[in-house]
Write a protein that holds these residues in place. Structure first.
Motif, PDB file in Angstrom:
ATOM      1  N   ASP A   1      67.074  51.323  56.955  1.00  0.00           N
ATOM      2  CA  ASP A   1      66.264  52.493  56.637  1.00  0.00           C
ATOM      3  C   ASP A   1      65.584  52.396  55.279  1.00  0.00           C
ATOM      4  OD1 ASP A   1      67.169  53.437  59.042  1.00  0.00           O
ATOM      5  OD2 ASP A   1      68.639  54.825  58.193  1.00  0.00           O
ATOM      6  N   ARG A   2      66.288  51.833  54.272  1.00  0.00           N
ATOM      7  CA  ARG A   2      65.717  51.759  52.923  1.00  0.00           C
ATOM      8  C   ARG A   2      65.860  50.345  52.371  1.00  0.00           C
ATOM      9  NH1 ARG A   2      69.003  56.705  50.652  1.00  0.00           N
ATOM     10  NH2 ARG A   2      68.694  58.089  52.419  1.00  0.00           N
ATOM     11  N   VAL A   3      65.522  49.379  53.195  1.00  0.00           N
ATOM     12  CA  VAL A   3      65.742  47.982  52.821  1.00  0.00           C
ATOM     13  C   VAL A   3      65.013  47.598  51.532  1.00  0.00           C
ATOM     14  CG1 VAL A   3      63.845  47.138  54.292  1.00  0.00           C
ATOM     15  CG2 VAL A   3      65.785  45.640  53.751  1.00  0.00           C
TER      16      VAL A   3
ATOM     17  N   PHE B   1      75.867  48.786  63.744  1.00  0.00           N
ATOM     18  CA  PHE B   1      76.103  48.315  62.383  1.00  0.00           C
ATOM     19  C   PHE B   1      77.587  48.067  62.099  1.00  0.00           C
ATOM     20  CE2 PHE B   1      71.823  49.663  62.304  1.00  0.00           C
ATOM     21  CZ  PHE B   1      71.196  48.889  61.324  1.00  0.00           C
ATOM     22  N   ALA B   2      78.391  47.954  63.174  1.00  0.00           N
ATOM     23  CA  ALA B   2      79.788  47.555  63.017  1.00  0.00           C
ATOM     24  C   ALA B   2      79.963  46.059  63.222  1.00  0.00           C
ATOM     25  CB  ALA B   2      80.671  48.315  64.004  1.00  0.00           C
TER      26      ALA B   2
ATOM     27  N   HIS C   1      68.664  55.911  42.767  1.00  0.00           N
ATOM     28  CA  HIS C   1      69.825  56.801  42.783  1.00  0.00           C
ATOM     29  C   HIS C   1      69.992  57.266  44.223  1.00  0.00           C
ATOM     30  CE1 HIS C   1      72.122  60.535  42.352  1.00  0.00           C
ATOM     31  NE2 HIS C   1      72.619  59.994  41.254  1.00  0.00           N
ATOM     32  N   ASP C   2      71.208  57.118  44.768  1.00  0.00           N
ATOM     33  CA  ASP C   2      71.401  57.381  46.198  1.00  0.00           C
ATOM     34  C   ASP C   2      72.852  57.808  46.431  1.00  0.00           C
ATOM     35  OD1 ASP C   2      70.793  57.519  48.880  1.00  0.00           O
ATOM     36  OD2 ASP C   2      70.327  55.389  49.129  1.00  0.00           O
ATOM     37  N   ARG C   3      73.125  58.187  47.681  1.00  0.00           N
ATOM     38  CA  ARG C   3      74.508  58.423  48.111  1.00  0.00           C
ATOM     39  C   ARG C   3      74.765  57.566  49.343  1.00  0.00           C
ATOM     40  NH1 ARG C   3      77.317  62.213  45.604  1.00  0.00           N
ATOM     41  NH2 ARG C   3      78.922  62.304  47.227  1.00  0.00           N
ATOM     42  N   LEU C   4      75.824  56.772  49.275  1.00  0.00           N
ATOM     43  CA  LEU C   4      76.218  55.921  50.388  1.00  0.00           C
ATOM     44  C   LEU C   4      77.675  56.210  50.707  1.00  0.00           C
ATOM     45  CD1 LEU C   4      74.715  52.468  49.301  1.00  0.00           C
ATOM     46  CD2 LEU C   4      73.797  54.017  51.034  1.00  0.00           C
TER      47      LEU C   4
ATOM     48  N   GLY D   1      77.092  53.772  58.997  1.00  0.00           N
ATOM     49  CA  GLY D   1      75.958  54.627  58.634  1.00  0.00           C
ATOM     50  C   GLY D   1      75.343  54.214  57.311  1.00  0.00           C
ATOM     51  N   ALA D   2      76.177  53.897  56.317  1.00  0.00           N
ATOM     52  CA  ALA D   2      75.667  53.456  55.022  1.00  0.00           C
ATOM     53  C   ALA D   2      75.030  52.073  55.131  1.00  0.00           C
ATOM     54  CB  ALA D   2      76.797  53.443  53.990  1.00  0.00           C
ATOM     55  N   LEU D   3      75.599  51.214  55.967  1.00  0.00           N
ATOM     56  CA  LEU D   3      75.018  49.884  56.162  1.00  0.00           C
ATOM     57  C   LEU D   3      73.638  49.986  56.807  1.00  0.00           C
ATOM     58  CD1 LEU D   3      78.265  48.077  57.319  1.00  0.00           C
ATOM     59  CD2 LEU D   3      76.925  47.491  55.291  1.00  0.00           C
ATOM     60  N   ARG D   4      73.476  50.939  57.691  1.00  0.00           N
ATOM     61  CA  ARG D   4      72.152  51.153  58.292  1.00  0.00           C
ATOM     62  C   ARG D   4      71.116  51.508  57.216  1.00  0.00           C
ATOM     63  NH1 ARG D   4      70.307  52.627  63.375  1.00  0.00           N
ATOM     64  NH2 ARG D   4      72.461  52.660  64.123  1.00  0.00           N
ATOM     65  N   ILE D   5      71.528  52.318  56.240  1.00  0.00           N
ATOM     66  CA  ILE D   5      70.612  52.690  55.154  1.00  0.00           C
ATOM     67  C   ILE D   5      70.209  51.460  54.350  1.00  0.00           C
ATOM     68  CG2 ILE D   5      70.482  53.930  52.944  1.00  0.00           C
ATOM     69  CD1 ILE D   5      72.235  56.119  54.262  1.00  0.00           C
TER      70      ILE D   5
END
Length: 456
Positions: A75-77, A393-394, A345-348, A67-71
Motif C-alpha cells: 500500500d505504501r511501498v 501476507f502470511a 510517521h506512521d502506525r504499524l 496487515g502491517a506487512l501489506r502496508i
C-alpha cells in the motif's frame, strides 16, 4: 488466521530450526550474532506477537502482522524503501539493478524487464531445466556414500541459470562468476558492527573492500559476454540476455545500457541459482526427514513421469510436489530477513513509527508464527493443499506487492521439474550430520545437507 489443514499426530522431534533469541544482546552482541547468523537476532517472542520493537543504535521494529506487512510491501511501498544495510550489502555486487533501485529508476527497469519473464518465455527455456534435472539425477545415482545435496543443487541450478542467461556461450566463464559469488556471500555479505549501529552506507566496511577484485572479475566476465552477443546477434530461441537487450520501458522507451544490463543479469544469476538451489536442498532434507511424505511424492512423480525427466507440461500435474516446494519455502525461506527504512510517521501493528527508523521483516518468524500457522515448526505439505486459504501476507517467500520477485514463476517451475525428476528415480535418507539453518545473505544449510542417496 490459522491454516485449515488438519494436524496429524506430533512427531517426536522437528526438522532443523534456528535457536531464536531469548535475551537482549546489546550492540556488540548483536554485531557478533549477526555475523554468525542474522536470524538469531530475532527474539523468540516474534513468533507469538504481531510486532516487536527495540533499539540497537537506531530504533527498530520487527513486523510479523500481515496487515502491517501489506502496508509496507504494497500500500505504501514508496514510503518504505530498502534499508541502508540492504543497499550496502548488495550494491557492490549488483549496482542499482532491480533488486536495489528505488522510485522512478526501479519502475522503468521493471517495465523493461517484465516481458522477459512472461510465461511463454519461461516455458521456452524449460528444456534447459529438464536437461539439468536429468544430469543431476545421473550424478546422484552414481554417487557412493553420503552426498552433500546442497553442493549438487547449486551445480544443477547454476547450470540452468547460466544457460538460460547466456545460452551456454563459451565466452561466459561460469567458474569465475560462481567463485566470485561464493566469495562475496561468504565474506562481504555479512553484517558489520557499522551496519548495526546505523552508520551511513558511504562509511567503508572492511569485509566489502576486500571483495573488490572478485567482483571486478565477475563484472568483466559479464560485460565481455554482453559485448560478444552484440556482435553475434540473438539466439534462435532468445535467452535472458537477448530478451533484456530487446526490452525497453514502454512509457519512456528507455533501454538498458551495458552496465545496467550487466547489473541486472548478475542479479538474476545470483538470485536465480542460489534461491532455487536452497529450496531444493531444504526440500530434499525435509523429505529425508519424513519418509512417508517422500514416498507419497515419489508415487506422484513416477505416475506422471515414468522413467523420463520432467518438463514444463508436467508441472500442472505435480501438485503434491508443488506443495512440498511451498512448505520448504515456508520453513526455510531463502530471503528470510528483509529490512526497510521508514520515510514517514506512521502506525504499524498498533505501534508508532518515526521517519528514519528501521522496519525489519523477519520472514522466517512470519512463516513460523503461532497466530498464523498450526504447529509451525512441523513439516506438513498439506498446509498448501488445494482449497486451503490463508492471508496473502502470511506467506512471503518471494515478497509481495509491486516489488514481488520478478523471477518467482521461473524459480517454482525449475524447482518442481528438478525435484520431481529426482524423486521418481532416487530415495533420500538422513545421515548423522544435521544441517544448521544459518543466514548470511540467504538462509543456507551450514556445513551442507548430507544425505544418503539410493536408487528406487
Amino acid at each position: 488466521m490459522h491454516d485449515l489443514a488438519a494436524p496429524h499426530p506430533l512427531r517426536s522431534h522437528y526438522p532443523a530450526r534456528v535457536a531464536l533469541g531469548r535475551r537482549p544482546l546489546g550492540i556488540i552482541g548483536s554485531a557478533l550474532t549477526a555475523r554468525r547468523n542474522v536470524l538469531e537476532l530475532i527474539p523468540e517472542i516474534a513468533t507469538r506477537q504481531p510486532m516487536v520493537s527495540g533499539r540497537t543504535g537506531k530504533r527498530w521494529h520487527m513486523v510479523m502482522d500481515p496487515g502491517a506487512l501489506r502496508i509496507v510491501l504494497k500500500d505504501r511501498v514508496e514510503d518504505y524503501p530498502k534499508s541502508v544495510i540492504t543497499k550496502s550489502l548488495l550494491e557492490p555486487a549488483i549496482g542499482q539493478s532491480l533488486f536495489v533501485a528505488e522510485g522512478a529508476h526501479w519502475r522503468w527497469q521493471r517495465r523493461a524487464a517484465a516481458p522477459a519473464f512472461a510465461q511463454r518465455h519461461i516455458e521456452a527455456l524449460t528444456p534447459v531445466m529438464t536437461a539439468a534435472a536429468e544430469a543431476s539425477a545421473r550424478r546422484l545415482a552414481a554417487a557412493s556414500g553420503p552426498v552433500d545435496i546442497f553442493a549438487e543443487t547449486v551445480a544443477a541450478t547454476f547450470e540452468v541459470i547460466s544457460d538460460v542467461t547466456f545460452s551456454g556461450d563459451e565466452g561466459f566463464q561460469r567458474d569465475a562468476v560462481h567463485q566470485a559469488i561464493d566469495s562475496y556471500i561468504a565474506g562481504a555479505a555479512r553484517l558489520s558492527i557499522l551496519d548495526i549501529i546505523g552508520l551511513p552506507g558511504w562509511v567503508p566496511r572492511p569485509g566489502r573492500l576486500r571483495s573488490g577484485n572478485d567482483l571486478k572479475r565477475m563484472k568483466q566476465v559479464a560485460d565481455d559476454a554482453i559485448r560478444a552477443r552484440a556482435r553475434s546477434g540473438p539466439r534462435e530461441v532468445p535467452d535472458l540476455l537477448d530478451l533484456l537487450r530487446a526490452g525497453e520501458d514502454p512509457e519512456t522507451h528507455r533501454a538498458m545500457s551495458i552496465p545496467e544490463l550487466r547489473d541486472n543479469l548478475l542479479t538474476f544469476i545470483v538470485a536465480g541459482h542460489e534461491t532455487t538451489a536452497l529450496t531444493l536442498a531444504w526440500a530434499l532434507y525435509l523429505l529425508a526427514f519424513d519418509p512417508q511424505v517422500q514416498d507419497r511424492a515419489a508415487i506422484e512423480a513416477r505416475t506422471v513421469l515414468g522413467a523420463r525427466a520432467a518438463t514444463a507440461q508436467d508441472v500442472a500435474q505435480l501438485t503434491y510436489i508443488r506443495q512440498i516446494i511451498d512448505e520448504s519455502l515456508r520453513m526455510y525461506p531463502p530471503a528470510a530477513f528483509l529490512s526497510r527504512t521508514s520515510l514517514i510517521h506512521d502506525r504499524l501493528g498498533g505501534r508508532e513509527v518515526h521517519p528514519g527508523e528501521t522496519i525489519m521483516l523477519p520472514i522466517y518468524a512470519l512463516h513460523r508464527h503461532h497466530l498464523l500457522w498450526n504447529d509451525p515448526d512441523r513439516f506438513d505439505p498439506d498446509r498448501f493443499a488445494p482449497g486451503v486459504t490463508r492471508d496473502r501476507f502470511a506467506f512471503l517467500p518471494f515478497g509481495a506487492g509491486p516489488r514481488i520477485c520478478i523471477g518467482a514463476s521461473f524459480a517454482i517451475q525449475e524447482a518442481v521439474i528438478i525435484l520431481a525428476t529426482l524423486l521418481a528415480r532416487l530415495r533420500f535418507e538422513l545421515t548423522e550430520r544435521q544441517p544448521e539453518p544459518r543466514m548470511i545473505l540467504t538462509l543456507r544449510p551450514q556445513g551442507g545437507v548430507w544425505l544418503t542417496v539410493k536408487l528406487r
